[in-house]
Design an enzyme around this catalytic site. Structure first.
Site: not given
Ligand SMILES: Cc1ncc(COP(=O)(O)O)c(C=O)c1O
Lengths: 400, 130
Positions: A220, A197, A194, A357, A117
């Site tokens: 999220k 997600q 990261d 993104c 991202h």
């Protein structure tokens, strides 16, 4: 089946006169009333500043704020002082990229992947610009998977930090972060994951993965916007300079000097997002009650179902690997992703169209953008049917 | 009428599938490429200018139906117009030209071609003054 829809007030609203089918969960998740109520209760009953006053309200707010750190730590199997509250994933990554901007040297290397991202590319571009360090990208194959053998060659003694997504927000790929962390550690490099997600959709255990840093966003995972998390191993965080300076992050201040507060407060300058922390706590309670394993299972089933349905539509091209989370990027032949999204919207179906993104990844895939449908545990097979039916309408209108 | 059918009227889609003035003009006076960074829409505008009038105009690009159809319609409209008038064209005027009512979320798509030609004309005039 997970019976949760009744807890999400927004899921019963209508859009353009149609029932809302919310399939943009990778962008942000909807909030259950338990989270909304917790925030309301905070403002109505114990709003005050934390860690400062000795009055009752402040004691209650401080307890709730500290408890949020504790719950978050438990959720990812970390220690309480290893959990720093930030604004979002982006800020969490920036704190670490900024540390490296102050400590890397010219011949050092940063390893990222081609599926990152923007928020895990742009901070590192800045780090590289300031230090002269070099960025190397791990390649993906045609299915959107990393090649572990190539990564083993890419990570060398010059590598100081490997930063990568646990799960791709475009392709849904689940990266072998545990194996990559081992390769990196063998070469003396640190690893930032990261988790934007992954943490909302599957069990994530920082000890099991042995990552040095983990970044994710509350919004999220059913929590409010404006609060995110940076996990870091305690012995590393002890030796990293703060990013923001001001109140709350200090131990002692004179006109000439200041010393830093203990972890994690050293990294939380100024009045923090207390209502956000209370909301995050409630979100974690909610997720734990359902169970992350169960969430993962349900989403896997939805994803299989959706892929099967989508694959049967002529002109649909799906990107990404077989093994994935509930994120499906695709294109409809000869129709621009924005036109697909607009027409789906007219049927109440919310998806994302664009580059997500991840412009470098789009370029690599040779496309301008894609349509992305992303699921959460409250989505149903019936909703996928509505989505697939709406795609037939797109084809009819656009003559595709 | 159905919302999507309203947005994607046949008249708009005809411009999308078979755009007017599609292509390049070589060695021309105005050449400018603009983007919508969010959607990835692209329009490059080319124009021949004679005595302050747009004698010929073409465009190339990729993107959604609205951005590409709007470029087709706008280039038809501004052919033989004075550059002074094109520079003064407002967003509303361009949206009026389209056969559909563009929703808020898609206005940028509808206006990309206008933005490109207006910026291109500014650069053309600046160069002429030098
Ligand atoms: C993989 C990934 N990383 C980082 C981010 C950035 O998250 P935030 O905007 O909450 O900082 C996102 C969100 O879209 C993401 O999907």
């Amino acid at each position: 089946m997970i019976d949760a829809r009744k807890d999400f007030p927004i899921l019963s609203r209508k859009v353009h006169g149609k029932k809302l089918v919310y399939l943009d969960n990778a962008a942000t998740a909807q909030k259950p009333k338990q989270v909304i109520e917790a925030i309301k209760n905070y403002y109505e009953n114990y709003n005050s500043n934390v860690h400062r006053a000795v009055h009752q309200l402040s004691a209650e707010a401080t307890d709730a704020y500290d408890e949020a750190h504790e719950k978050t730590a438990n959720f990812i199997n970390a220690e309480e002082e290893e959990v720093i509250f930030t604004k979002n994933t982006t800020e969490s990554i920036n704190i670490i990229a900024n540390h490296f901007a102050r400590t890397l040297r010219k011949n050092d290397e940063i390893v990222l992947t081609q599926m990152e991202h923007h928020s895990n590319i742009v901070p590192w571009l800045n780090t590289a610009k300031i230090t002269g360090a070099k960025i190397k990208y791990a390649e993906i194959n045609k299915d959107g998977e990393l090649d572990l053998e190539q990564i083993k060659k890419l990570i060398t003694n010059k590598t100081k930090i490997v930063a990568l997504a646990h799960v791709s927000n475009v392709l849904g790929t689940i990266n072998p972060v545990k194996e990559i962390a081992k390769v990196a550690h063998d070469k003396g490099a640190l690893v930032l994951i990261d988790g934007a997600q992954s943490v909302p959709h599957m069990p994530v255990d920082v000890k099991e993965l042995d990552c040095d840093f983990l970044a994710f966003s509350a919004h999220k995972m059913l929590g409010p916007t404006g609060i995110g998390v940076l996990y870091g191993k305690k012995e590393l965080l002890e030796n990293i300079e703060p990013f923001n300076f001001g109140g709350d992050m200090i131990k002692e201040v004179t006109f000439e000097n200041a010393s830093w507060n203990d972890l994690p407060w050293k990294f939380e300058a100024g009045t923090p997002n207390m209502a956000g922390a209370v909301g995050l706590s409630a979100a974690i309670d909610y997720l734990k009650k359902i169970g992350m394993e169960k969430i993962r299972e349900h989403e896997l089933e939805l994803t299989k179902y959706a892929i099967k349905k989508l694959s049967s539509i002529e002109g649909v091209e799906i990107y990404g690997p077989k093994q994935r989370v509930g994120v499906i990027s695709f294109n409809l032949k000869n129709v621009h992703p924005h036109d697909v999204s607009s027409i789906l919207d007219s049927e109440g179906v919310a998806v994302r169209g664009g580059h997500h993104c991840a412009m470098p990844l789009m370029k690599l895939l040779g496309i301008q953008g894609s349509v992305r449908a992303s699921f959460y545990f409250y989505n149903t097979k019936e909703e996928i049917d509505v989505f697939v039916k709406a795609l037939a309408k797109v084809k009819k209108i656009m003559g595709a | 009428m159905d919302l999507a059918e309203d947005m994607y009227k046949e008249e708009l889609l005809e411009h999308y599938r078979e755009p007017q003035n599609y292509g390049e003009i070589k060695d021309t006076d105005v050449k400018y490429k603009d983007f919508n960074p969010v959607c990835g829409d692209e329009i490059e505008i080319y124009a021949d200018i004679k005595k302050g009038v747009i004698e010929n105009v073409k465009f190339t690009g990729k993107g959604c139906a609205i951005s590409q159809a709007a470029a087709s319609i706008l280039t038809e409209h501004i052919k033989s117009k004075k550059i002074e008038d094109v520079k003064k064209m407002s967003n509303e005027e361009v949206l009026e030209l389209l056969p559909i009512k563009v929703s808020n979320l898609r206005i940028k798509c509808g206006l990309l071609a206008l933005k490109a030609i207006q910026k291109g004309l500014l650069i053309y005039e600046r160069k002429k003054h030098e």
